[in-house]
Write an enzyme that holds these catalytic residues in place. Sequence first.
Site, PDB file in Angstrom:
ATOM      1  CG  ASP A 180      -2.210   0.870   0.900  1.00  0.00           C
ATOM      2  OD1 ASP A 180      -2.172   1.686  -0.041  1.00  0.00           O
ATOM      3  OD2 ASP A 180      -3.229   0.744   1.623  1.00  0.00           O
TER       4      ASP A 180
HETATM    5  C1  BGC Z   1      -4.989   3.264   0.056  1.00  0.00           C
HETATM    6  C2  BGC Z   1      -5.173   2.218  -1.022  1.00  0.00           C
HETATM    7  C3  BGC Z   1      -5.012   2.857  -2.377  1.00  0.00           C
HETATM    8  C4  BGC Z   1      -3.629   3.499  -2.441  1.00  0.00           C
HETATM    9  C5  BGC Z   1      -3.332   4.134  -3.803  1.00  0.00           C
HETATM   10  C6  BGC Z   1      -3.711   4.058  -0.119  1.00  0.00           C
HETATM   11  O1  BGC Z   1      -3.637   5.130   0.744  1.00  0.00           O
HETATM   12  O2  BGC Z   1      -4.975   2.608   1.298  1.00  0.00           O
HETATM   13  O3  BGC Z   1      -6.432   1.643  -0.906  1.00  0.00           O
HETATM   14  O4  BGC Z   1      -5.173   1.881  -3.378  1.00  0.00           O
HETATM   15  O5  BGC Z   1      -3.562   4.522  -1.450  1.00  0.00           O
HETATM   16  O6  BGC Z   1      -4.095   5.270  -3.994  1.00  0.00           O
END
Ligand code: BGC
Length: 779
Positions: free
Chosen positions: A312
């Site tokens: 993530d």
């Molecule tokens: C979120 C994810 C997301 C990623 C990319 C993160 O902060 O937890 O769900 O896919 O950002 O935007």
Amino acid sequence: MNDPLRRSAASATLALVLCISPAFAGLMRKHKTAPAPPPPATPHASVQLEDKKLNDRIDALLEQMTLTEKIGQLTQYTGGSTITGPTGEKLDFDAMLAKGEIGSLFNVTGAKETNHYQHIAMEGSRLHIPLLFGLDVIHGHRTTFPVPLALAASFDPDVVQQACRVAATEARRDGINWVFSPMVDISRDARWGRIVESAGEDPYLGSAMARAYIRGYQQGDLSKPDSVAASVKHFAAYGAAEAGRDYNTTDMSEIRLRQVYLPPYQAAVDEGAATVMSAFNALNGVPASANAFTLTKILRKEWGFDGLVVSDYGAVGELMKHGIAGDGATAAQKALTAGVDMDMESNLYHSRLPGLVESGQVPTSVVDEAVRRVLRVKFAMGLFEHPYTDENLPPYEPTPEKRELAKKAAEESFVLLKNEAVPGVGRLLPLASDLKSVALIGPLADDADDMLGSWGAQGDARNTNTLRGALADKLGNKLTYVKGTDILSTDTGGFAAAVTAAKNADLVILALGEAGGMTGEATSRAHLSLPGNQEQLMEQVVAAGKPVVLVLFDGRPTAIPWAATHVPAILEAWFPGIEAGPALLSVLTGEVSPSGKLPVEFPYSVGQEPLYLAQLPTGRPAGEADLSQPPTGSEEKYLSRYIDSPNAPIYPFGWGLSYGQFTYTNIKIDHSGGTRKDVGEITVGVDVKNISSVPGAEVAQLYLHNTVASVSQPVRELKGFHRILLQPGQTQHIDFKLHYDDLAFYNADVKHVVEPGTFDVFVGGSSRADKAGSFTVLE
Ligand code: BGC
């Protein structure tokens, strides 16, 4: 009989033409004579390790790669058009791409914009490896569908799959070939803002939805030009953040992890999901993005996942803040060796892995394996042959067909929580056709933006039809609209006009709830009541004495005990997407009967959270005690209960009314003596009849309770559902089929077993269904 408010007091145990950018034309020419293009990609239903042709191509490419180029494939950065996390130093992507230092970009949208970078990767870099372009396409791309929690309420995997098909096609038009969806985290705590991105509390429903998303995005063939790679997230158990606070730690037994939290991820992997995203949270003390137990032992070895794992956003860097790495190098080493192939936005693989490999701290073989996984997805998608997006296609605004689908999905997601007869008036819904005046009151009645919920991708509020717009088209000057207040306001200045409008109307529709931005990432709430002074507005409007219908917009269960008692009709609308207004109009007027069912329980108060149906029994069950009152004697006191609240929810899992009425008869349980090793197939047959004069869809549900087992089993667990449309007087026979996995659980040795014993069966239109019988599994 239709009011769980009353019943809850008594029953507590229910539970993704080449167009050359002039800046890189020179680079392109330079490489025009570079190696002959590889042979066309073979379609792949899923990314399969054992596919020899694919592996030969990967090996051939890997052999040519320098360490820098390999690490480049493991590196992902956010572009500038969308912000989805903390933004760091601006890097020179063009220069890095030309050196092969980036494998993927996300938050870059548009054919032109993505092609710009893809041209550098394909023509300006030595090895011509295409980029993956990721984006959070969560509930539609341009055509915004209801939020995922609402989609789950439809109990309709087919509609979800179709919505994902539309989203994938639109995303590819925008250069996106990788969607960070689905989020399959089991969410049992309404405080957690990301519950809106989930399918709710239940592993069975969550798994069905997870499979539908993957089918819709990937079509069983990643190489199709309108397929996108899906990313199952957030692995693992992110939804169990303590106290519902985002990014917080999770701690649970392996039994619970495997029994409740892992099934939807596994369902998505089984369906061929190309990628998985590792979560932010720590799981039992080990951050999910450095967790070899979940990422390697379970995901790779047990489930045979052969796609790529991306961290993530910044999660590799956060290993330092978690306190398991003293420096960036250790963080990178821990994440990669645990099984995180690609570093999203931390810049640590890029900056630290070269040193780690050169010093021998990270074996080259580990880097190679991660690179293989990334290349495998790129080859399987056919990106080496078709890296670019056509920039000359016509605009992709929502077409009437897509709108029709968005409307259908929204209609199916609305949950009619309550529809009680008002003395002298009768039931308020569907709206009477002879109403002379309707007052529409509330901050969400004409709020196009918030209808889109969180994670709007390329959704555009200008495409949204609001409830006010739809009602005004239908009712003309019979409709009066007063906003009354703002979502988070404390100013009561608009109340008087609202009350006057209510007094002058035959019927009031209150449109209350949360802002779209109050749900999604980093939006945990410690209070679950209506925000701002909306409760007050509601009370004053109801006091005006006219029949009131409450339409609730939110991305989580809102605690509405007062409304549940004082407002005769309540429709849960979630955040319905661009067709909010037309969908609501058709359901409010009865053109379509409501058919959504709750994918998560609605509490009386925040104190009950986490609240979910499939609770384990306790040694002191509250049983038949009257939990609406404080305990009086010891008999009532020393029970697993609250002294100031019922245990049960206001509205339970699976709950949702219809304008039709359905009976469940002739329930037959056919179980021909299965044993714990050979359960066979158990069929639970039932006739569902629409005994009303209106057509309607019903979601027939089956729940089980394993009465005695070596490990306590939930009081009730969903094990089957069928959505059926029944005409007035029509009967349909349904067979629920149960197999080994439906009866199995994890025992104290964390073995997935079926034990001999009796299973109670419940069949009906909600988790409050009556017991239909039982069956026994023999030794
Ligand atoms: C979120 C994810 C997301 C990623 C990319 C993160 O902060 O937890 O769900 O896919 O950002 O935007």
